[in-house]
Design a protein around this motif. Structure first.
Motif, PDB file in Angstrom:
ATOM      1  N   LEU A  27       0.825  -1.213   0.000  1.00 24.96           N
ATOM      2  CA  LEU A  27       0.000   0.000   0.000  1.00 24.96           C
ATOM      3  C   LEU A  27       0.859   1.265   0.000  1.00 24.96           C
ATOM      4  CD1 LEU A  27      -2.995  -0.867   2.353  1.00 24.96           C
ATOM      5  CD2 LEU A  27      -2.917  -0.874  -0.133  1.00 24.96           C
ATOM      6  N   ARG A  28       2.114   1.147   0.393  1.00 18.84           N
ATOM      7  CA  ARG A  28       2.989   2.327   0.379  1.00 18.84           C
ATOM      8  C   ARG A  28       3.211   2.850  -1.043  1.00 18.84           C
ATOM      9  NH1 ARG A  28       7.363  -1.322   2.712  1.00 18.84           N
ATOM     10  NH2 ARG A  28       7.886  -2.560   0.925  1.00 18.84           N
ATOM     11  N   ARG A  29       2.877   2.045  -2.039  1.00 17.53           N
ATOM     12  CA  ARG A  29       3.000   2.479  -3.438  1.00 17.53           C
ATOM     13  C   ARG A  29       1.834   3.358  -3.884  1.00 17.53           C
ATOM     14  NH1 ARG A  29       4.037  -3.169  -6.064  1.00 17.53           N
ATOM     15  NH2 ARG A  29       2.357  -2.359  -7.327  1.00 17.53           N
ATOM     16  N   LEU A  30       0.836   3.530  -3.028  1.00 19.01           N
ATOM     17  CA  LEU A  30      -0.306   4.393  -3.362  1.00 19.01           C
ATOM     18  C   LEU A  30       0.124   5.855  -3.206  1.00 19.01           C
ATOM     19  CD1 LEU A  30      -3.205   2.451  -1.613  1.00 19.01           C
ATOM     20  CD2 LEU A  30      -2.621   2.463  -4.035  1.00 19.01           C
ATOM     21  N   GLU A  35      -6.239  10.039   2.531  1.00 22.83           N
ATOM     22  CA  GLU A  35      -6.930   9.655   3.751  1.00 22.83           C
ATOM     23  C   GLU A  35      -6.943   8.130   3.834  1.00 22.83           C
ATOM     24  OE1 GLU A  35     -11.242  10.598   5.754  1.00 22.83           O
ATOM     25  OE2 GLU A  35     -10.534  11.889   4.114  1.00 22.83           O
ATOM     26  N   PHE A  36      -6.497   7.613   4.969  1.00 22.78           N
ATOM     27  CA  PHE A  36      -6.408   6.169   5.166  1.00 22.78           C
ATOM     28  C   PHE A  36      -6.835   5.869   6.593  1.00 22.78           C
ATOM     29  CE2 PHE A  36      -3.998   2.462   6.626  1.00 22.78           C
ATOM     30  CZ  PHE A  36      -4.339   1.532   5.663  1.00 22.78           C
ATOM     31  N   SER A  37      -7.689   4.851   6.755  1.00 27.30           N
ATOM     32  CA  SER A  37      -8.129   4.489   8.094  1.00 27.30           C
ATOM     33  C   SER A  37      -8.510   3.013   8.145  1.00 27.30           C
ATOM     34  CB  SER A  37      -9.326   5.346   8.512  1.00 27.30           C
ATOM     35  OG  SER A  37      -9.746   4.999   9.811  1.00 27.30           O
ATOM     36  N   VAL A  38      -8.030   2.343   9.184  1.00 28.80           N
ATOM     37  CA  VAL A  38      -8.368   0.928   9.416  1.00 28.80           C
ATOM     38  C   VAL A  38      -8.762   0.731  10.882  1.00 28.80           C
ATOM     39  CG1 VAL A  38      -6.977  -0.064   7.547  1.00 28.80           C
ATOM     40  CG2 VAL A  38      -5.923   0.385   9.768  1.00 28.80           C
ATOM     41  N   GLY A  45       1.115  -6.380  13.112  1.00 29.13           N
ATOM     42  CA  GLY A  45       2.329  -6.221  12.311  1.00 29.13           C
ATOM     43  C   GLY A  45       2.665  -4.777  11.958  1.00 29.13           C
ATOM     44  N   GLN A  46       3.625  -4.653  11.072  1.00 25.16           N
ATOM     45  CA  GLN A  46       4.159  -3.363  10.616  1.00 25.16           C
ATOM     46  C   GLN A  46       3.134  -2.639   9.747  1.00 25.16           C
ATOM     47  OE1 GLN A  46       7.523  -2.215  11.076  1.00 25.16           O
ATOM     48  NE2 GLN A  46       6.918  -0.334  10.073  1.00 25.16           N
ATOM     49  N   VAL A  47       2.980  -1.330   9.980  1.00 25.68           N
ATOM     50  CA  VAL A  47       2.095  -0.530   9.125  1.00 25.68           C
ATOM     51  C   VAL A  47       2.911  -0.006   7.943  1.00 25.68           C
ATOM     52  CG1 VAL A  47       0.571   0.119  11.023  1.00 25.68           C
ATOM     53  CG2 VAL A  47       2.445   1.624  10.427  1.00 25.68           C
ATOM     54  N   PRO A  48       2.285   0.104   6.777  1.00 27.79           N
ATOM     55  CA  PRO A  48       3.022   0.615   5.616  1.00 27.79           C
ATOM     56  C   PRO A  48       3.288   2.110   5.761  1.00 27.79           C
ATOM     57  CG  PRO A  48       0.725   0.249   5.051  1.00 27.79           C
ATOM     58  CD  PRO A  48       0.913  -0.253   6.446  1.00 27.79           C
ATOM     59  N   ALA A  49       4.425   2.570   5.274  1.00 25.61           N
ATOM     60  CA  ALA A  49       4.759   3.997   5.290  1.00 25.61           C
ATOM     61  C   ALA A  49       4.132   4.621   4.053  1.00 25.61           C
ATOM     62  CB  ALA A  49       6.266   4.177   5.293  1.00 25.61           C
ATOM     63  N   LEU A  50       2.985   5.237   4.241  1.00 29.24           N
ATOM     64  CA  LEU A  50       2.285   5.854   3.115  1.00 29.24           C
ATOM     65  C   LEU A  50       2.983   7.155   2.734  1.00 29.24           C
ATOM     66  CD1 LEU A  50      -1.352   5.117   4.275  1.00 29.24           C
ATOM     67  CD2 LEU A  50      -0.034   3.912   2.550  1.00 29.24           C
ATOM     68  N   LYS A  51       3.085   7.406   1.422  1.00 25.30           N
ATOM     69  CA  LYS A  51       3.874   8.534   0.932  1.00 25.30           C
ATOM     70  C   LYS A  51       3.214   9.887   1.145  1.00 25.30           C
ATOM     71  CE  LYS A  51       6.342   5.831  -2.440  1.00 25.30           C
ATOM     72  NZ  LYS A  51       6.685   5.614  -3.814  1.00 25.30           N
ATOM     73  N   LYS A  52       1.984  10.030   0.765  1.00 23.49           N
ATOM     74  CA  LYS A  52       1.314  11.328   0.871  1.00 23.49           C
ATOM     75  C   LYS A  52       0.156  11.245   1.846  1.00 23.49           C
ATOM     76  CE  LYS A  52       2.358  13.074  -3.713  1.00 23.49           C
ATOM     77  NZ  LYS A  52       1.791  13.569  -4.945  1.00 23.49           N
ATOM     78  N   GLY A  53      -0.356  12.400   2.204  1.00 23.83           N
ATOM     79  CA  GLY A  53      -1.518  12.426   3.076  1.00 23.83           C
ATOM     80  C   GLY A  53      -1.119  12.457   4.526  1.00 23.83           C
TER      81      GLY A  53
END
Length: 138
Positions: A27-30, A35-38, A45-53
């Motif tokens: 998901l880090r490739r998005l 806006e991201f929410s879970v 486990g490890q959360v992905p490092a999201l690029k923007k937002g």
């Protein structure tokens, strides 16, 4: 089809679904995610490092097994990083020692070989009387 291929995705809300397992690190490739929410799942486990937002700690609320930025670091990540550094330093040190010892041995061997070539019988006095002839018997 992977969610990471959804390159135009701006908002991803997966709250209150009782999902288990890990969040896919792909998901880090998005690149366009804003806006991201879970929240309120059972993710670990490890959360992905999201690029923007702006993904805050609140985006992961209710998932006690998650770790990594912006949450606290995962427990094993610092130990693994230190182990890699220690192994790298040990291998680097061994290589340097091998180079120094090898270089020193080459230096010493050159001197020994050069000395043997100059005077193989170690008869230094023989060089001063080169013109003498042997006395023949008989």
């Amino acid at each position: 089809m992977s969610m990471a291929n959804l390159s135009f995705l701006n908002v991803l809300k997966l709250d209150n679904n009782q999902f288990t397992g890990q969040i896919p690190l792909d998901l880090r490739r998005l690149d366009r995610i804003k806006e991201f929410s879970v929240t309120n799942n059972r993710l670990t486990g490890q959360v992905p490092a999201l690029k923007k937002g702006s993904v805050s700690v609140d985006s992961y609320a209710g998932n006690l097994g998650l770790c990594g930025y912006p949450l606290p670091l995962c427990e094993g990540s610092t130990k693994k990083a230190r182990t890699g550094v220690i192994i790298g330093a040990a291998l680097g040190s061994a290589a340097i020692v091998a180079l120094v010892v090898g270089g020193g041995m080459m230096f010493v061997m050159r001197k020994v070989v050069r000395k043997k070539k100059e005077d193989p019988d170690e008869n230094k006095w023989a060089r001063s009387i080169k013109g003498t002839k042997k006395i023949k018997e008989g």
